[in-house]
Design an enzyme around this catalytic site. Structure first.
Site, short mmCIF file in Angstrom:
data_model
loop_
_atom_site.label_atom_id
_atom_site.label_comp_id
_atom_site.label_asym_id
_atom_site.label_seq_id
_atom_site.Cartn_x
_atom_site.Cartn_y
_atom_site.Cartn_z
N MET A 30 0.85 -1.20 0.00
CA MET A 30 0.00 0.00 0.00
C MET A 30 0.88 1.25 0.00
O MET A 30 0.41 2.34 0.34
CB MET A 30 -0.94 -0.02 1.20
CG MET A 30 -1.90 -1.20 1.13
SD MET A 30 -3.46 -0.88 1.95
CE MET A 30 -2.90 -0.62 3.61
N LEU A 33 6.62 3.28 1.40
CA LEU A 33 7.55 2.14 1.49
C LEU A 33 8.67 2.38 2.49
O LEU A 33 9.17 3.49 2.63
CB LEU A 33 8.14 1.84 0.12
CG LEU A 33 7.14 1.48 -0.99
CD1 LEU A 33 7.87 1.17 -2.29
CD2 LEU A 33 6.25 0.32 -0.59
N HIS A 34 9.06 1.30 3.16
CA HIS A 34 10.19 1.31 4.09
C HIS A 34 11.04 0.09 3.79
O HIS A 34 10.72 -0.71 2.89
CB HIS A 34 9.70 1.34 5.54
CG HIS A 34 8.67 0.30 5.85
ND1 HIS A 34 8.95 -1.04 5.87
CD2 HIS A 34 7.34 0.41 6.12
CE1 HIS A 34 7.86 -1.72 6.16
NE2 HIS A 34 6.86 -0.87 6.31
N GLY A 36 11.33 -2.68 5.20
CA GLY A 36 10.60 -3.95 5.28
C GLY A 36 10.04 -4.34 3.92
O GLY A 36 10.22 -5.47 3.45
N HIS A 37 9.36 -3.37 3.27
CA HIS A 37 8.83 -3.63 1.92
C HIS A 37 9.98 -3.96 0.96
O HIS A 37 9.89 -4.88 0.16
CB HIS A 37 8.12 -2.38 1.37
CG HIS A 37 6.91 -1.95 2.12
ND1 HIS A 37 6.84 -0.75 2.79
CD2 HIS A 37 5.70 -2.54 2.29
CE1 HIS A 37 5.64 -0.62 3.32
NE2 HIS A 37 4.93 -1.69 3.05
N GLN A 61 -10.35 -2.44 2.16
CA GLN A 61 -9.92 -3.13 3.38
C GLN A 61 -9.90 -2.22 4.60
O GLN A 61 -9.47 -2.62 5.68
CB GLN A 61 -8.55 -3.79 3.18
CG GLN A 61 -7.37 -2.84 3.10
CD GLN A 61 -6.09 -3.58 2.75
OE1 GLN A 61 -5.96 -4.11 1.65
NE2 GLN A 61 -5.15 -3.63 3.68
N LYS A 151 5.15 -9.73 9.37
CA LYS A 151 4.60 -8.62 10.16
C LYS A 151 3.06 -8.69 10.20
O LYS A 151 2.44 -8.40 11.21
CB LYS A 151 5.08 -7.31 9.52
CG LYS A 151 4.29 -6.07 9.79
CD LYS A 151 4.68 -5.47 11.10
CE LYS A 151 4.06 -4.14 11.40
NZ LYS A 151 2.84 -3.78 10.78
N ASP A 152 2.45 -9.07 9.07
CA ASP A 152 0.98 -9.21 9.00
C ASP A 152 0.66 -10.70 9.03
O ASP A 152 0.27 -11.30 8.02
CB ASP A 152 0.46 -8.53 7.74
CG ASP A 152 0.72 -7.04 7.76
OD1 ASP A 152 -0.10 -6.31 8.32
OD2 ASP A 152 1.78 -6.61 7.25
P1 AMP Z 1 1.56 -2.90 3.49
O1 AMP Z 1 2.06 -1.87 2.53
O2 AMP Z 1 1.62 -2.49 4.90
O3 AMP Z 1 0.23 -3.47 3.06
O4 AMP Z 1 2.60 -4.11 3.40
C1 AMP Z 1 2.93 -4.71 2.18
C2 AMP Z 1 3.70 -5.99 2.46
O5 AMP Z 1 4.90 -5.65 3.18
C3 AMP Z 1 2.92 -6.96 3.34
O6 AMP Z 1 3.16 -8.29 2.90
C4 AMP Z 1 3.51 -6.72 4.71
O7 AMP Z 1 3.41 -7.82 5.58
C5 AMP Z 1 4.96 -6.44 4.36
N1 AMP Z 1 5.61 -5.71 5.44
C6 AMP Z 1 5.12 -4.61 6.11
N2 AMP Z 1 5.96 -4.25 7.10
C7 AMP Z 1 7.00 -5.13 7.07
C8 AMP Z 1 8.18 -5.31 7.86
N3 AMP Z 1 8.46 -4.51 8.88
N4 AMP Z 1 9.02 -6.32 7.54
C9 AMP Z 1 8.73 -7.16 6.51
N5 AMP Z 1 7.64 -7.06 5.74
C10 AMP Z 1 6.77 -6.07 6.01
#
Ligand code: AMP
Length: 282
Positions: A30, A33-34, A36-37, A61, A151-152
């Site tokens: 979504m 980005l950091h 983790g992404h 969602q 994380k999720d």
């Molecule tokens: P989001 O943009 O929050 O929907 O996350 C997109 C994807 O990145 C999802 O599969 C999340 O689980 C993953 N994600 C989010 N935060 C982290 C993190 N800190 N470490 C690893 N993956 C992450």
């Protein structure tokens, strides 16, 4: 890096790649980005010929319209980050592109208990919305591998179920570890919304999950959950839940036999920012 905004353009491009036997790794996000992404993108780059990252803040969602309004959007920075990570393709559709008929009604997914517990209990309809968008995106991208973050945790199980329900068991689900800041806070797009005092407090979430892990003993579980929840409340968090569950299907656990694989999951508010985290306990 190529940027697509239209589903048919991306599909047409990827069809040509499929003819050339290119394997595609897909990272749905979504945005905001950091690292983790980006770790998901890097893993996909290592394991596939082409990596597609989508950025789409999925209105379907969000059960709370205010949460949707406040969700951080940083498209230009995101594009630069993906370019530096050598991502091959960005998919950046509009809401109209993904939901030409609107997003309020639509297909229902038989997720069973999984959508009624934990996140599902506090965010009714959330996982239906997640499935709706991922189902649409998978139809467009048709990847060999799907990259998700631990994380999720519950979302990973929901999407595993979506793959079964939609006969996509050929897609390999890759669950990547949670990346954390140096002080233990799980990286999250929502962290940017924390004020300074809140940011200083936020690492207490993972600290409490770690404490739970070290206090795990054979026997009763609810006391551990209550202690962690009480400590977080005393530190000024509004706690939605701190729960220990079966790591395989998230069913509740009352007594630990010393063998069952467990995960601790937490969802808390700091001010109006809702944060989630989890930790495998054994
Ligand atoms: P989001 O943009 O929050 O929907 O996350 C997109 C994807 O990145 C999802 O599969 C999340 O689980 C993953 N994600 C989010 N935060 C982290 C993190 N800190 N470490 C690893 N993956 C992450």
């Amino acid at each position: 890096m190529i940027l697509f905004k239209k589903a048919t353009d991306l599909r047409n491009y990827l069809e040509v790649q499929a003819v050339n036997n290119k394997e595609i790794g897909f990272v749905p996000t979504m945005g905001a980005l950091h690292q983790g992404h980006l770790s998901l993108v890097e893993t996909s780059k290592n394991e596939n010929d082409l990596t597609v990252c989508s950025i789409f803040v999925n209105p379907a969602q969000f059960n709370d319209p205010d949460d949707l309004k406040k969700y951080p959007v940083t498209i230009e920075e995101d594009i630069l980050k993906l370019e530096s990570s050598c991502c091959d393709i960005i998919f950046l559709p509009s809401v109209k592109e993904m939901y030409p008929q609107g997003y309020s009604a639509g297909k229902k997914y038989a997720l069973g208990q999984l959508e009624l517990i934990l996140e599902g209990k506090y965010r009714p309809g959330h996982f239906q919305g997640v499935c709706r968008i991922v189902d649409l995106l998978l139809e467009i991208v048709q990847p060999a591998r799907l990259y998700l973050g631990q994380k999720d945790y519950q979302q990973c199980l929901v999407l595993k179920k979506l793959l079964d329900l939609t006969n996509r068991s050929s897609i390999e689900l890759k669950i990547c570890p949670t990346l954390r800041e140096a002080d233990g806070l799980a990286m999250s797009s929502r962290n940017r919304r924390l004020g300074q005092t809140e940011r200083e407090k936020a690492p207490l979430i993972s600290k409490n999950l770690n404490d739970l892990k070290s206090s795990l003993r054979i026997g009763s579980i609810p006391e551990l959950e209550e202690t962690a929840s009480r400590k977080l409340s005393q530190d000024g968090f509004k706690v939605d839940y701190v729960e220990i569950a079966d790591a395989g299907d998230l069913s509740p656990v009352n007594t630990w036999d010393g063998e069952q694989k467990l995960v601790a999951l937490a969802a808390v508010y700091l001010g109006d920012v809702r944060l989630i985290d989890n930790m495998l306990l054994n």
